[in-house]
Design an enzyme around this catalytic site. Structure first.
Site, PDB file in Angstrom:
ATOM      1  N   ASN A 232      34.852  34.112  46.667  1.00  0.00           N
ATOM      2  CA  ASN A 232      36.106  34.743  47.009  1.00  0.00           C
ATOM      3  C   ASN A 232      35.847  36.222  47.305  1.00  0.00           C
ATOM      4  O   ASN A 232      34.706  36.672  47.321  1.00  0.00           O
ATOM      5  CB  ASN A 232      37.109  34.545  45.857  1.00  0.00           C
ATOM      6  CG  ASN A 232      38.526  34.443  46.341  1.00  0.00           C
ATOM      7  OD1 ASN A 232      38.983  35.247  47.140  1.00  0.00           O
ATOM      8  ND2 ASN A 232      39.239  33.433  45.858  1.00  0.00           N
TER       9      ASN A 232
ATOM     10  N   HIS B  34      19.443  50.853  34.825  1.00  0.00           N
ATOM     11  CA  HIS B  34      18.828  52.154  34.566  1.00  0.00           C
ATOM     12  C   HIS B  34      18.499  52.251  33.076  1.00  0.00           C
ATOM     13  O   HIS B  34      19.090  51.570  32.253  1.00  0.00           O
ATOM     14  CB  HIS B  34      19.772  53.295  34.957  1.00  0.00           C
ATOM     15  CG  HIS B  34      20.056  53.341  36.419  1.00  0.00           C
ATOM     16  ND1 HIS B  34      19.242  53.992  37.308  1.00  0.00           N
ATOM     17  CD2 HIS B  34      21.050  52.785  37.153  1.00  0.00           C
ATOM     18  CE1 HIS B  34      19.723  53.848  38.531  1.00  0.00           C
ATOM     19  NE2 HIS B  34      20.822  53.117  38.461  1.00  0.00           N
TER      20      HIS B  34
ATOM     21  N   GLY C 196      36.737  34.970  38.105  1.00  0.00           N
ATOM     22  CA  GLY C 196      36.997  36.303  38.630  1.00  0.00           C
ATOM     23  C   GLY C 196      36.607  37.401  37.659  1.00  0.00           C
ATOM     24  O   GLY C 196      36.686  37.252  36.447  1.00  0.00           O
TER      25      GLY C 196
ATOM     26  N   ALA D 210      36.718  33.952  33.341  1.00  0.00           N
ATOM     27  CA  ALA D 210      37.056  35.211  33.996  1.00  0.00           C
ATOM     28  C   ALA D 210      36.852  36.383  33.044  1.00  0.00           C
ATOM     29  O   ALA D 210      37.158  36.300  31.860  1.00  0.00           O
ATOM     30  CB  ALA D 210      38.506  35.179  34.487  1.00  0.00           C
TER      31      ALA D 210
ATOM     32  N   LYS E 128      29.575  34.440  25.217  1.00  0.00           N
ATOM     33  CA  LYS E 128      29.060  33.503  24.209  1.00  0.00           C
ATOM     34  C   LYS E 128      29.534  32.103  24.582  1.00  0.00           C
ATOM     35  O   LYS E 128      30.502  31.937  25.317  1.00  0.00           O
ATOM     36  CB  LYS E 128      29.585  33.878  22.831  1.00  0.00           C
ATOM     37  CG  LYS E 128      29.114  35.242  22.352  1.00  0.00           C
ATOM     38  CD  LYS E 128      29.460  35.461  20.908  1.00  0.00           C
ATOM     39  CE  LYS E 128      29.051  36.775  20.341  1.00  0.00           C
ATOM     40  NZ  LYS E 128      28.055  37.572  20.941  1.00  0.00           N
TER      41      LYS E 128
END
Length: 189
Positions: A84, A114, A141, A159, A179
């Site tokens: 999407n 980083h 999402g 999501a 988890k």
């Protein structure tokens, strides 16, 4: 590779990504075919150039714009893929995506990272770790996947989850950090 080569490769990817994202959608007509939704071939060729794939293999990809990546050539698709809107893949290291993987909106896949050491960040040291996403994975999402990470086959990611590390086959995961929420029946049966 030296820094100037990497900069050149990133600029190449930016130009291809912009061309893909800005490509006008097809007009709807009475004889419209769903397979033309992400086409025409000219648009698939843009992704083929970006990912180093043939037109035939690229036609298995359905990526809603906008899409963004660092290089493109470090992203490996095993088969059918849908994303999407607003997929971001930072592909400083290889990102392998299995077949029949689907992504909700705003999915972010980060192989790049980083250091937590200030001196290393000041020196602009970067690291990148591989990411492998198995077959038949659903990524909800606003999920963030951080390398190093290996996600098994048949996994559903809720999501908003933040995923790192090794995830076994056939589980539902969610949360920050993600988890296991539920074990599923085997996806290989």
């Amino acid at each position: 590779m030296n820094d100037s080569e990497l900069i050149g490769l990133r600029l190449r990817a930016r130009k291809l990504v912009k061309k893909y994202n800005d490509y006008p959608p097809p007009d709807f007509t009475a004889d419209f075919k769903i397979e033309d939704f992400f086409g025409p071939d000219e648009r698939f060729h843009i992704l083929g150039d970006l990912f180093g794939m043939s037109l035939e293999r690229t036609k298995a990809l359905a990526i809603e714009p906008p899409f963004h990546c660092d290089f493109g050539f470090n992203i490996k698709f095993k088969g059918e893929f849908y994303s999407n809107f607003n997929l971001i893949i930072l592909d400083g290291a290889e990102v392998t995506i299995g077949t029949r993987v689907q992504c909700g909106p705003n999915v972010q896949i980060y192989s790049a990272t980083h250091s937590v050491e200030v001196e290393e960040r000041r020196a602009r040291h970067e690291r990148a770790y591989p990411i492998v996403i198995g077959d038949d994975v659903w990524i909800g999402g606003n999920v963030v996947i951080i390398g190093p990470c290996t996600i098994g086959n048949g996994v559903t990611i809720a999501a908003g989850a933040v995923v790192k590390g090794d995830i076994p086959n056939d589980v539902v995961i969610g949360g920050i950090p993600a988890k296991i929420i539920k074990y599923l029946e085997s996806s290989t049966s």
